[in-house]
Design an enzyme around this catalytic site. Sequence first.
Site, PDB file in Angstrom:
ATOM      1  N   SER A  93      -0.169   7.155  -9.456  1.00 23.43           N
ATOM      2  CA  SER A  93       1.083   6.504  -9.824  1.00 23.43           C
ATOM      3  C   SER A  93       1.059   6.219 -11.319  1.00 23.43           C
ATOM      4  O   SER A  93       0.037   5.773 -11.851  1.00 23.43           O
ATOM      5  CB  SER A  93       1.247   5.198  -9.043  1.00 23.43           C
ATOM      6  OG  SER A  93       2.445   4.538  -9.407  1.00 23.43           O
ATOM      7  N   HIS A 107       8.774   6.917 -14.301  1.00 26.95           N
ATOM      8  CA  HIS A 107       7.831   6.630 -13.222  1.00 26.95           C
ATOM      9  C   HIS A 107       7.581   7.911 -12.443  1.00 26.95           C
ATOM     10  O   HIS A 107       8.484   8.730 -12.255  1.00 26.95           O
ATOM     11  CB  HIS A 107       8.420   5.557 -12.298  1.00 26.95           C
ATOM     12  CG  HIS A 107       7.900   5.625 -10.887  1.00 26.95           C
ATOM     13  ND1 HIS A 107       8.554   6.334  -9.892  1.00 26.95           N
ATOM     14  CD2 HIS A 107       6.795   5.095 -10.318  1.00 26.95           C
ATOM     15  CE1 HIS A 107       7.871   6.215  -8.765  1.00 26.95           C
ATOM     16  NE2 HIS A 107       6.799   5.478  -8.991  1.00 26.95           N
ATOM     17  N   VAL A 110       2.707  10.370  -6.580  1.00 21.44           N
ATOM     18  CA  VAL A 110       2.443  11.331  -5.507  1.00 21.44           C
ATOM     19  C   VAL A 110       1.313  10.759  -4.657  1.00 21.44           C
ATOM     20  O   VAL A 110       0.315  10.272  -5.189  1.00 21.44           O
ATOM     21  CB  VAL A 110       2.085  12.734  -6.043  1.00 21.44           C
ATOM     22  CG1 VAL A 110       3.329  13.491  -6.472  1.00 21.44           C
ATOM     23  CG2 VAL A 110       1.095  12.666  -7.201  1.00 21.44           C
ATOM     24  N   ARG A 111       1.473  10.820  -3.343  1.00 20.48           N
ATOM     25  CA  ARG A 111       0.538  10.132  -2.458  1.00 20.48           C
ATOM     26  C   ARG A 111       0.388  10.889  -1.138  1.00 20.48           C
ATOM     27  O   ARG A 111       1.214  11.714  -0.768  1.00 20.48           O
ATOM     28  CB  ARG A 111       1.018   8.713  -2.190  1.00 20.48           C
ATOM     29  CG  ARG A 111       2.419   8.655  -1.599  1.00 20.48           C
ATOM     30  CD  ARG A 111       2.955   7.232  -1.570  1.00 20.48           C
ATOM     31  NE  ARG A 111       4.303   7.178  -0.991  1.00 20.48           N
ATOM     32  CZ  ARG A 111       5.420   7.374  -1.681  1.00 20.48           C
ATOM     33  NH1 ARG A 111       5.344   7.612  -2.981  1.00 20.48           N
ATOM     34  NH2 ARG A 111       6.594   7.342  -1.089  1.00 20.48           N
ATOM     35  N   HIS A 146      16.763  16.907 -14.499  1.00 21.09           N
ATOM     36  CA  HIS A 146      17.143  17.353 -13.158  1.00 21.09           C
ATOM     37  C   HIS A 146      16.938  18.860 -12.971  1.00 21.09           C
ATOM     38  O   HIS A 146      16.645  19.296 -11.851  1.00 21.09           O
ATOM     39  CB  HIS A 146      18.587  16.945 -12.863  1.00 21.09           C
ATOM     40  CG  HIS A 146      18.702  15.500 -12.464  1.00 21.09           C
ATOM     41  ND1 HIS A 146      18.527  15.080 -11.169  1.00 21.09           N
ATOM     42  CD2 HIS A 146      18.945  14.386 -13.204  1.00 21.09           C
ATOM     43  CE1 HIS A 146      18.663  13.762 -11.105  1.00 21.09           C
ATOM     44  NE2 HIS A 146      18.918  13.325 -12.335  1.00 21.09           N
ATOM     45  N   GLY A 260      -4.391  -4.941  -2.075  1.00 22.16           N
ATOM     46  CA  GLY A 260      -4.757  -4.092  -3.199  1.00 22.16           C
ATOM     47  C   GLY A 260      -5.084  -4.888  -4.456  1.00 22.16           C
ATOM     48  O   GLY A 260      -4.942  -6.115  -4.505  1.00 22.16           O
ATOM     49  N   ARG A 261      -5.486  -4.167  -5.484  1.00 23.21           N
ATOM     50  CA  ARG A 261      -5.885  -4.802  -6.739  1.00 23.21           C
ATOM     51  C   ARG A 261      -4.640  -5.158  -7.541  1.00 23.21           C
ATOM     52  O   ARG A 261      -3.873  -4.291  -7.948  1.00 23.21           O
ATOM     53  CB  ARG A 261      -6.773  -3.842  -7.524  1.00 23.21           C
ATOM     54  CG  ARG A 261      -7.352  -4.432  -8.802  1.00 23.21           C
ATOM     55  CD  ARG A 261      -8.366  -3.454  -9.387  1.00 23.21           C
ATOM     56  NE  ARG A 261      -8.980  -3.996 -10.580  1.00 23.21           N
ATOM     57  CZ  ARG A 261      -8.509  -3.813 -11.814  1.00 23.21           C
ATOM     58  NH1 ARG A 261      -7.410  -3.103 -11.993  1.00 23.21           N
ATOM     59  NH2 ARG A 261      -9.134  -4.318 -12.860  1.00 23.21           N
TER      60      ARG A 261
END
Length: 302
Positions: A93, A107, A110-111, A146, A260-261
């Site tokens: 991220s 921003h 991808v996960r 785009h 999370g951190r």
Amino acid sequence: MKQQLQDVIAYLQTLQDGICTALVEVDGKETFVEDSWVRPDGGGGRSRILRNGAVFEQAGVNFSHVHGDKLPPSATNHRPDLAGGSFEAVGVSLVLHPHNPHVPASHMNVRFFIASKEGVDPVWWFGGGFDLTPTIPYDEDCLHWHQTAHKACEVLGNDSYARYKQWCDEYFYIKHRNETRGVGGLFFDDLNTPDFDQCFAFQQSVGNAFLDAYLPIVEKRAALEFREQQKQFQLYRRGRYVEYNLVYDRGTLFGLQSGGRIESILMSLPPLVRWQYDYQAADEEEARLAEYLRPRDWLNQT
């Protein structure tokens, strides 16, 4: 699934390295400081932050790989059958806040998720996307953004760009302000068809497209002169970014709910920001931004 997970991890770590190298080159002044961390409940990551550069006031590019015995509510709202199951999540991220108000903030994320629960077959899916948040918008920059997003979607074909562009417009929407966060881009989630290989190829296409979409805009706008009023307007508009991330953003909520951190989760927030009661546009340039904060068909407009 173990080998597929390792392939995703290797790609995402390489993606983080490549993006950081490119951003350091375009900034030309500062470098990233890396902060490796371990999550007490499982996993960890490496957060990289660049501050007070020539181009970027703050740039954060994070890699994380976390796992746990219980999925947080933000990850199960759309899949209640997985509530209470274990999970493994890996992702990259980034959030970029430039000095110059002519350069848009941006921003990208991808996960990859794997969720498991007794009595239910393990479920995996990809998610992510990128969006652009200008203070002083330029039509040619928005069109380039785009067009690059559209090209990144060719690996899936069909109507994938139109679908994920619309999802982005709907997802990055500030309901209490009745405006989008910026000029959109792509957003996708729960992607697990037609198969792993094609979904993974799409994730790579989106991740690899980010620099192609963003750097030409930075290189074109970073040296433009700007007035103090334009800088103050940028700081005011950053307030909208903060409002969205803390109220609506699923990734922020997941990070907070999963233990999370905190420093890594909130690196998306800009270093300087201001709010002003009942702010009114100071000139036509500021008023013009409102025209961009609603969905628009960038590829087919005249």
